[in-house]
Design a protein around this motif. Structure first.
Motif, PDB file in Angstrom:
ATOM      1  N   GLU A   1      -8.036  -1.714  -3.272  1.00  0.00           N
ATOM      2  CA  GLU A   1      -9.052  -0.854  -2.679  1.00  0.00           C
ATOM      3  C   GLU A   1      -8.393   0.384  -2.100  1.00  0.00           C
ATOM      4  O   GLU A   1      -7.174   0.419  -1.889  1.00  0.00           O
ATOM      5  CB  GLU A   1      -9.874  -1.584  -1.605  1.00  0.00           C
ATOM      6  CG  GLU A   1      -9.096  -2.077  -0.411  1.00  0.00           C
ATOM      7  CD  GLU A   1      -9.996  -2.783   0.630  1.00  0.00           C
ATOM      8  OE1 GLU A   1     -10.976  -2.174   1.077  1.00  0.00           O
ATOM      9  OE2 GLU A   1      -9.693  -3.933   0.981  1.00  0.00           O
ATOM     10  N   ALA A   2      -9.221   1.423  -1.859  1.00  0.00           N
ATOM     11  CA  ALA A   2      -8.720   2.661  -1.268  1.00  0.00           C
ATOM     12  C   ALA A   2      -9.535   2.959  -0.024  1.00  0.00           C
ATOM     13  O   ALA A   2     -10.739   2.697   0.011  1.00  0.00           O
ATOM     14  CB  ALA A   2      -8.837   3.812  -2.259  1.00  0.00           C
ATOM     15  N   VAL A   3      -8.864   3.466   1.011  1.00  0.00           N
ATOM     16  CA  VAL A   3      -9.540   3.782   2.267  1.00  0.00           C
ATOM     17  C   VAL A   3      -9.330   5.260   2.571  1.00  0.00           C
ATOM     18  O   VAL A   3      -8.228   5.679   2.921  1.00  0.00           O
ATOM     19  CB  VAL A   3      -8.984   2.932   3.435  1.00  0.00           C
ATOM     20  CG1 VAL A   3      -9.853   3.099   4.677  1.00  0.00           C
ATOM     21  CG2 VAL A   3      -8.876   1.466   3.047  1.00  0.00           C
TER      22      VAL A   3
ATOM     23  N   ILE B   1      -4.389   0.510  -1.578  1.00  0.00           N
ATOM     24  CA  ILE B   1      -3.871  -0.855  -1.434  1.00  0.00           C
ATOM     25  C   ILE B   1      -3.762  -1.489  -2.818  1.00  0.00           C
ATOM     26  O   ILE B   1      -4.674  -1.369  -3.635  1.00  0.00           O
ATOM     27  CB  ILE B   1      -4.795  -1.687  -0.522  1.00  0.00           C
ATOM     28  CG1 ILE B   1      -4.932  -0.977   0.839  1.00  0.00           C
ATOM     29  CG2 ILE B   1      -4.260  -3.104  -0.340  1.00  0.00           C
ATOM     30  CD1 ILE B   1      -6.025  -1.550   1.719  1.00  0.00           C
ATOM     31  N   PHE B   2      -2.609  -2.139  -3.065  1.00  0.00           N
ATOM     32  CA  PHE B   2      -2.375  -2.719  -4.386  1.00  0.00           C
ATOM     33  C   PHE B   2      -1.903  -4.158  -4.261  1.00  0.00           C
ATOM     34  O   PHE B   2      -1.537  -4.626  -3.173  1.00  0.00           O
ATOM     35  CB  PHE B   2      -1.381  -1.870  -5.183  1.00  0.00           C
ATOM     36  CG  PHE B   2      -0.014  -1.754  -4.560  1.00  0.00           C
ATOM     37  CD1 PHE B   2       0.963  -2.734  -4.750  1.00  0.00           C
ATOM     38  CD2 PHE B   2       0.314  -0.645  -3.788  1.00  0.00           C
ATOM     39  CE1 PHE B   2       2.225  -2.619  -4.183  1.00  0.00           C
ATOM     40  CE2 PHE B   2       1.580  -0.518  -3.209  1.00  0.00           C
ATOM     41  CZ  PHE B   2       2.529  -1.514  -3.414  1.00  0.00           C
TER      42      PHE B   2
ATOM     43  N   ASP C   1      -9.614  10.047  -4.216  1.00  0.00           N
ATOM     44  CA  ASP C   1     -10.357   8.787  -4.069  1.00  0.00           C
ATOM     45  C   ASP C   1     -11.323   8.617  -5.245  1.00  0.00           C
ATOM     46  O   ASP C   1     -11.422   7.530  -5.837  1.00  0.00           O
ATOM     47  CB  ASP C   1     -11.124   8.848  -2.741  1.00  0.00           C
ATOM     48  CG  ASP C   1     -11.939   7.592  -2.467  1.00  0.00           C
ATOM     49  OD1 ASP C   1     -11.401   6.487  -2.678  1.00  0.00           O
ATOM     50  OD2 ASP C   1     -13.100   7.713  -2.040  1.00  0.00           O
TER      51      ASP C   1
ATOM     52  N   ALA D   1       0.832  -1.204   0.000  1.00  0.00           N
ATOM     53  CA  ALA D   1       0.000   0.000   0.000  1.00  0.00           C
ATOM     54  C   ALA D   1       0.868   1.256   0.000  1.00  0.00           C
ATOM     55  O   ALA D   1       2.057   1.214   0.331  1.00  0.00           O
ATOM     56  CB  ALA D   1      -0.928   0.004   1.209  1.00  0.00           C
TER      57      ALA D   1
ATOM     58  N   LEU E   1      -5.447   5.753   1.897  1.00  0.00           N
ATOM     59  CA  LEU E   1      -4.629   4.544   1.807  1.00  0.00           C
ATOM     60  C   LEU E   1      -4.997   3.830   0.514  1.00  0.00           C
ATOM     61  O   LEU E   1      -6.168   3.537   0.280  1.00  0.00           O
ATOM     62  CB  LEU E   1      -4.894   3.633   3.004  1.00  0.00           C
ATOM     63  CG  LEU E   1      -4.031   2.359   3.068  1.00  0.00           C
ATOM     64  CD1 LEU E   1      -2.570   2.694   3.369  1.00  0.00           C
ATOM     65  CD2 LEU E   1      -4.564   1.398   4.132  1.00  0.00           C
TER      66      LEU E   1
END
Lengths: 322, 228
Positions: B54-56, B65-66, B41, B20, B63
């Motif tokens: 996903e992205a937070v 995430i990959f 986002d 991430a 954040l």
């Protein structure tokens, strides 16, 4: 021939729940992926039965589990840690498949090492689907189910395949892991040079504060400086979150998705399954690596897992076909 | 890694483990930084990179995430930088929600005492706020709503209270929360609502998305419908 089996929970310790490979993709709504604490062992238990890797199975804690087969018969597999498996008076360790029939009792209890074992069945276990997964989120009780003494589990499409009964290998990388490779940050700037040196060089111990949300470590304190007011930030499984007084907690399967405590480091995902198998008082150490090194470590760890899973799938298929 | 502070114009990119990147727009909460989080986002959801998981979104950072088997931090970072440069992506407008509240919470009297307002004033001030969803956290479906008016901002309780029921409307500081589960909480419970953030609707399991706007409307106890 019956196509379902009934398993009565003769005894269940605390923290025993249904899990599958989890529900990634909903962290922005406060929902962590959940899933097994040791995802590798969980997948091994399914693959040893010729199941898809993500079929729901039971996560067994140090409390142990005892199931009595009340009707039908079913082949099942236990993997993860060094638990003791007693199936109708046949004794084995975890990493074994056994068939049980009506009247027989299967008991899985802690053995020489490991904190979590996985029981998968040749068939389908019932549990509540939530956001595409039957994994239990322990703190909310959403999804899956928690197992309590006296519950009855229905295994639909239950198959009894004694040809699958055998022991299978526990690979080296599935043993408990006490050297935790991590990337420093993202909030390492709140920790002094000496504190970061303590993280790298000192030994910590797994504490009794241990559940599916996280594992607190005892050892040298890692006091953050000026970090009390940091805005709540996203958290990843593997984040090393440090409380105001300096106690590190490693966040696990059911972690909160955001939090205001600084994260001094993030443990590589490939080291978390093995870490989950540590028990209270086990020593652990941190080994920081660069982000680039972390990616190459993750890739080679994944290759080792794939090779093991492939050979397990192959040997299972051979037994089914012979 | 540079030591300069992050800004909306020049965010910092911090690696998080092997999987991430944390994009940080500020160190303290500001409206501008949060707007920048929402814009990135949104742009990312419209133009994801190969290997995006996903992205937070949070107050001042996002954040991302990959999948480390497909891409790496450097490639993700350059994709995000390109998105930040391109102002051409139109932001999708957030939705507007109205939540009905029965303002008879157990802490209403104490909140009135702490703020020096009457209970009626507490209720009208709470309804006067214009709220937006800043982030989710704590537990599934716990959406943190920013926008409590200054007169109602009070610190949380000294110790959390156990068993605060689902559907509680509670405040602490500048934030308001509509709870989804029965959990302990140190926030001040001023009302309850039959609106469920965990909708049980498979096509839209969460009522709010981050960036949505929320207003509250007072209803009498006998109008409160739905699960208790």
């Amino acid at each position: 021939m019956m196509d379902h089996a009934l398993l009565r929970v003769a005894f269940a310790g605390p923290h025993i729940s249904l899990q599958d490979l989890g529900r990634p993709g909903h962290m922005r709504f406060g929902v962590p992926a959940s899933g097994p604490m040791d995802r590798s062992a969980f997948q091994a238990a399914n693959l040893a039965l010729g199941n898809p890797a993500d079929l729901p199975g039971i996560e067994i804690s140090l409390g142990g589990l005892s199931l009595t087969c009340e009707a039908g018969s079913v082949t099942l597999a236990v993997a993860g840690g060094g638990f003791i498996v007693d199936a109708g008076h046949r004794r084995a360790g975890s990493w074994a498949a056994v068939t049980i029939a009506a009247g027989e009792t299967l008991t899985v209890c802690p053995g020489p090492w490991g904190s979590w074992a996985y029981l998968c069945v040749k068939g389908v276990l019932d549990g509540t689907q939530w956001l595409g997964s039957r994994a239990t989120h322990s703190t909310s009780g959403m999804g899956g189910r928690t197992l309590k003494t006296g519950d009855v589990l229905t295994v639909s499409d239950a198959r009894s395949l004694p040809a699958l009964d055998r022991r299978f290998a526990c690979p080296i990388w599935a043993r408990r892991r006490q050297i935790l490779r991590c990337v420093m940050g993202p909030q390492d700037r709140f920790f002094s040079t000496e504190t970061q040196h303590s993280l790298r060089s000192q030994t910590f111990h797994v504490s009794d504060a241990y559940d599916r949300m996280g594992v607190r470590l005892n050892g040298p304190l890692l006091p953050p400086s000026n970090a009390l007011g940091i805005p709540s930030e996203p958290i990843l499984r593997g984040s090393v979150q440090v409380s105001g007084e300096g106690r590190p907690t490693i966040l696990m399967a059911d972690h909160q998705t955001t939090g205001g405590y600084p994260k001094v480091a993030t443990i590589l995902d490939c080291d978390l399954d093995g870490f989950a198998q540590c028990r209270p008082r086990d020593p652990v150490r941190f080994q920081p690596v660069s982000a680039l090194q972390a990616i190459s470590i993750a890739r080679s760890a994944s290759a080792a897992r794939r090779a093991y899973f492939s050979s397990l799938i192959l040997s299972t298929a051979e037994r089914l076909n012979s | 890694m540079t030591n300069r502070p992050p800004s909306v114009e020049h965010p910092l990119f911090r690696p998080v483990g092997e999987r991430a990147v944390l994009v940080e727009f500020a160190e303290e909460i500001t409206e501008d930084a949060h707007r920048a989080v929402l814009a990135l986002d949104d742009a990312l959801s419209q133009q994801p990179f190969v290997g995006f998981c996903e992205a937070v979104p949070a107050f001042v950072n996002l954040l991302v995430i990959f999948d480390p088997f497909v891409t790496d931090h450097a490639r993700v970072q350059s994709h995000l930088k390109a998105l930040l440069k391109a102002d051409t992506i139109a932001r999708r407008p957030g939705r507007q929600h109205t939540v009905d509240v029965c303002y008879d919470g157990p802490d209403l009297e104490k909140v009135a005492a702490l703020t020096g307002l009457t209970q009626h004033e507490v209720i009208s001030r709470h309804m006067a706020g214009s709220y937006s969803v800043y982030l989710y956290g704590f537990a599934p479906g716990y959406a943190y709503l920013g926008g409590v008016v200054p007169e109602l901002r009070i610190n949380r309780k000294e110790a959390p209270v156990r068993g605060v029921p689902a559907g509680s409307v509670m405040i602490a500081g500048a934030q308001c929360l509509l709870t989804t589960l029965t959990m302990p909480s140190g926030w001040w419970v001023i009302g309850r609502s039959a609106t469920r953030v965990l909708t049980e609707d498979e096509t839209r399991p969460f009522l709010f998305d981050v960036g949505d706007r929320v207003s509250f409307r007072s209803i009498p106890p006998n109008a409160l419908r739905g699960p208790r």
